[in-house]
Design a protein around this motif. Structure first.
Motif, PDB file in Angstrom:
ATOM      1  N   THR A   1      78.034 -10.109 -60.528  1.00 16.21           N
ATOM      2  CA  THR A   1      79.323 -10.304 -61.190  1.00 16.21           C
ATOM      3  C   THR A   1      79.329 -11.694 -61.803  1.00 16.21           C
ATOM      4  O   THR A   1      79.037 -12.678 -61.110  1.00 16.21           O
TER       5      THR A   1
ATOM      6  N   THR B   1      86.652 -10.374 -56.478  1.00 16.59           N
ATOM      7  CA  THR B   1      85.340  -9.802 -56.797  1.00 16.59           C
ATOM      8  C   THR B   1      84.989  -8.726 -55.772  1.00 16.59           C
ATOM      9  O   THR B   1      85.510  -8.716 -54.650  1.00 16.59           O
TER      10      THR B   1
ATOM     11  N   GLN C   1      78.115 -17.069 -61.034  1.00 17.65           N
ATOM     12  CA  GLN C   1      77.521 -15.741 -60.874  1.00 17.65           C
ATOM     13  C   GLN C   1      77.395 -15.423 -59.392  1.00 17.65           C
ATOM     14  O   GLN C   1      76.908 -16.244 -58.612  1.00 17.65           O
TER      15      GLN C   1
ATOM     16  N   GLU D   1      76.206   0.946 -64.844  1.00 20.81           N
ATOM     17  CA  GLU D   1      77.410   0.378 -65.419  1.00 20.81           C
ATOM     18  C   GLU D   1      77.429   0.615 -66.920  1.00 20.81           C
ATOM     19  O   GLU D   1      76.388   0.760 -67.563  1.00 20.81           O
TER      20      GLU D   1
ATOM     21  N   GLN E   1      83.751  -0.194 -59.614  1.00 20.76           N
ATOM     22  CA  GLN E   1      84.604  -1.121 -60.342  1.00 20.76           C
ATOM     23  C   GLN E   1      84.808  -0.609 -61.757  1.00 20.76           C
ATOM     24  O   GLN E   1      83.956   0.095 -62.311  1.00 20.76           O
TER      25      GLN E   1
ATOM     26  N   ASN F   1      88.457  -2.729 -58.315  1.00 21.95           N
ATOM     27  CA  ASN F   1      87.202  -2.465 -57.611  1.00 21.95           C
ATOM     28  C   ASN F   1      87.515  -1.983 -56.202  1.00 21.95           C
ATOM     29  O   ASN F   1      88.562  -2.327 -55.627  1.00 21.95           O
TER      30      ASN F   1
END
Length: 792
Positions: free
Chosen positions: A124, A147, A208, A579, A628, A642
């Protein structure tokens, strides 16, 4: 849970209307090579769409109606391009060529340890804008709380001061943290204490998070996640900001930031001063934090040199014991710290720590393919926590009894300080080679931790010399690692990834509290391979990866004789993910299986030197599904959510319970039980409304299911599931005296949910009955923060 699922369901029921206008194109560099990961932004009035280019440099937007739009393309190390385009019904193509800048912008030290867009790992990325939205004074873990699979807790109950973060049930000692590629975890405990450098978020330009093992990095072994914080941003225009927040529990945050911009296209300097204070929700859980950030850099087209000075000072009243269960239901704010003092609690039962980071970076690009970075660092830390102790035996401190007339005094009340005084220094470096089909990185580093643990008595009722030092336990830890990463384009849409790391760790400890003659020296040699494959096409990525990680025990684990020394832990991490990202919506799904061998867990057993330490359990695992998604439903409404489902089990486990009736320990065998602090469901959702330009209303929800406080799956030793709902309103004013005013108001826990974010359990047997000995860490009910941020 029902409230969260309602929000989450709304996301997936959103209907994306058919658009009439297609805007597409290819982004290339001056050599006509495609630019991957360029940020393409289309704006029209208050409406905004953005996406990253694919490996072929392509972008593709589907818009609702024809008209005039502004097209902006940005990429690190390239000059931005902005043009006005006229989009008509049907397909419209607009290709862009990005020119090189006259100075090196890209922080190569960050690229070396982060996972690239095509890398087959679960990640993420959090932008500077997203960080700023949530940065109202709470510690960094709370900024990351939305997150996937993240759980946060706070000693003081309001997110200011000492906080904790878990990802996939793994605590901070299993989460590798780097700051600009430099190790940040404490070398001995392997935890990360962001309270030591307050308000780091105000200097972060991106973060990150890699969940699972992730790619090879520097520092402590990643056993649940890695977090890389980057502050090395080049801001080419002069700026000045004042960020101020006030809220419940007398919480204040004051930040001043300024930067010179680029001077003569080569030199830049950025600075920040921050002060954060709070009384805390818990009684006496006060916080006083100060920090300074100073960064200066010299840049040319191929070389950059940067120096960072990051320093912090924290003083917090101790709130790390939790609220005992027998008091919790009548006084959720009770703090037992300092209560050994007769009468009022001791007023300086505090934790005090100073930490300064010195970082020097040299980046150089040799040509279009080869680049290099090297960073040297020194982290200086020193501090203590102070506590009042009643009726202490003088003999336990190496002191003789005191005789007053004919009376012999063997015990006394006293105040002691437990000190840490350490240096952490080393270097990291990497060489990077990149072509249109291959990315190759070889890197590594070395670091040394040189620390002293010593304790002093600063006051006693009788028999205590002034500033008497009664213990001194030095420790030394060295860490050397080297890694090689290779990503290869196997076919047009297929990439394979390989990564192997060698790591050597040596830890020497000369004594422990309570065991001054216990000397331990342990060395470990780890080989950590990783491999994966990914498919990338038109914003779609599917990947499969495997990673092996090994991790040495923490300092406290070594407190045992040679016969009971712990083994290192091993983790096999399998990740399967997919994704899809477009200009209007995105979704992602990850299935992971984390299989542990010799995981260290608390069993309640004390060892042969009388210490309660973690014990290796042979087999345990985490199996989970993370989902998510996000969507722009209308120009005035967007949503993101998420949810993670997981099963976290120890296959066989023996619990030990102190039996005060006979002075021994009773053992209880458990099979296939839940791992402590590993909830089966963790979810988050945000719904944003934009009723008019420069106004945004956000509803932010968080759901965490039941968490067990130890590894027995005993419901009596657990904290209940909770759902919290926050609300945030932001209003931006442009060019009124100053260039921008940003007003933010946030109400946390608007339903006033009384819940606990963490806790502890110390079961024991007395009088033939088992008592659970539970303490809770409660979170504040409804509370607020208001911020006024000004850009001059």
């Amino acid at each position: 849970m029902r409230k969260f699922l309602g929000t989450f369901t709304a996301l997936f029921l959103a209907v994306i209307t058919h658009a009439q206008v297609i805007v597409q194109g290819i982004v290339t560099d001056i050599h006509q090579q495609p630019v991957e990961g360029a940020n393409v932004i289309i704006t029209s009035g208050t409406k905004k769409w953005n996406q990253l280019t694919t490996g072929e440099g392509r972008y593709h937007f589907t818009l609702k109606q024809p008209g005039s739009y502004q097209l902006t393309v940005q990429h690190v190390g390239k000059k931005s391009s902005t043009q006005t385009i006229e989009a008509t019904n049907g397909s419209n193509s607009f290709n862009t060529t990005l020119n090189d800048v006259n100075y090196l912008l890209e922080p190569l030290e960050v690229r070396a340890v982060r996972a690239a867009d095509k890398a087959p790992f679960t990640k993420t990325n959090i932008s500077k804008a997203d960080i700023a939205k949530a940065n109202l004074g709470q510690d960094l873990p709370f900024i990351l709380s939305q997150t996937p699979s993240a759980i946060v807790s706070s000693d003081a109950g309001n997110g200011v001061g000492y906080t904790a973060l878990r990802i996939r049930g793994s605590d901070a000692s299993r989460i590798n943290v780097t700051m600009n590629g430099i190790p940040y975890n404490d070398a001995e405990s392997q935890g990360s204490y962001f309270v030591d450098i307050p308000d780091l978020a105000s200097s972060a330009n991106s973060i990150q998070i890699q969940r699972g093992v992730g790619t090879s990095t520097n520092g402590a072994g990643a056993f649940g996640a890695t977090i890389n914080v980057s502050t090395n941003e080049v801001i080419d225009k002069p700026y000045a900001e004042s960020n101020n927040s006030f809220g419940s529990f007398n919480t204040w945050k004051n930040t001043l930031k300024a930067g010179s911009g680029l001077i003569n296209d080569h030199f830049t300097i950025d600075a920040r001063l921050s002060k954060i204070s709070s009384d805390g929700f818990i009684d006496r859980a006060s916080t006083n934090l100060q920090s300074l950030y100073l960064s200066t850099a010299w840049l040319s087209k191929k070389t950059s040199v940067r120096f960072n000075l990051i320093t912090g000072k924290e003083k917090t009243y101790q709130a790390w014991y939790g609220v005992p269960q027998d008091i919790y239901f009548t006084n959720r704010k009770y703090n037992p710290a300092g209560t050994e003092k007769p009468g009022d609690p001791y007023n300086n039962e505090t934790d005090n720590y100073w930490q300064t980071h010195y970082q020097l970076f040299v980046n150089h690009t040799f040509n279009d393919k080869w680049s290099m970075n090297i960073a040297s660092f020194l982290t200086r830390g020193k501090g203590y926590y102070e506590e009042y102790k009643a009726q202490q035996a003088l003999s336990n401190y190496g002191l003789p009894p005191v005789k007053i007339n004919d009376l012999q005094i063997d015990t006394t009340d006293l105040v002691r300080q437990l000190w840490l005084d350490n240096y952490f220094y080393g270097q990291v470096l990497s060489f990077q080679h990149k072509t249109t089909t291959d990315e190759f990185t070889v890197g590594g580093g070395w670091n040394v931790y040189d620390g002293k643990h010593y304790n002093t008595l600063i006051w006693g009722q009788a028999g205590v010399p002034k500033d008497y030092r009664y213990t001194n336990y030095p420790a030394l830890k060295s860490d050397i690692n080297i890694y090689a990463k290779w990503m290869h384009q196997l076919a047009q849409y297929w990439n394979i990834f390989g990564d192997v790391q060698y790591r050597h760790v040596m830890h020497r400890m000369d004594g422990f509290d309570g065991n001054p003659d216990l000397f331990i020296k342990r060395s470990f040699n780890f080989v950590n391979p990783k491999a994966g494959i990914s498919y990338n096409r038109n914003g779609m990525q599917v990947y499969l990866s495997y990673a092996l990680a090994n991790k040495e025990p923490n300092r406290d684990d070594f407190q045992a004789n040679q016969q009971q020394q712990p083994k290192y832990e091993t983790l096999h991490d399998f990740e399967l993910g997919a994704e899809k990202k477009t200009s209007r919506y995105s979704w992602g799904a990850t299935v992971y299986y984390m299989l542990y061998n010799n995981q260290l867990v608390q069993t309640g057993k004390y060892n042969d030197v009388g210490a309660y330490t973690r014990v290796n359990v042979k087999n345990s695992y985490r199996l989970g599904l993370e989902l998510q998604a996000g969507a722009i439903i209308t120009p005035w409404m967007n949503v993101a959510a998420n949810i993670a489902f997981s099963r976290n089990k120890i296959k066989a486990f023996k619990e030990y319970v102190d039996n005060y009736d006979n002075g021994t320990q009773d053992s209880i065998t458990h099979n296939h039980i839940n791992i402590a602090f590993s909830p089966a469901i963790v979810a988050g959702a945000t719904v944003n409304f934009i009723p008019q330009k420069d106004v945004q209303l956000s509803f932010i929800g968080k759901e965490v299911s039941r968490q067990y406080l130890d590894n027995t799956q005993n419901k009596a030793r657990s904290i209940a599931d909770y759902y919290t709902q926050d609300f945030r309103a932001a209003y931006t004013i442009h060019n009124l005296l100053f260039s921008e005013w940003n007003i933010i108001a946030q109400v946390n826990n608007i339903f006033n949910r009384k819940y606990e974010s963490s806790g502890s359990a110390y079961p024991y047997i007395s009088g033939g009955e088992t008592f659970n000995g539970i303490s809770y860490f409660p979170m504040a009910g409804t509370n607020f923060m208001v911020a006024l941020n000004v850009k001059f």
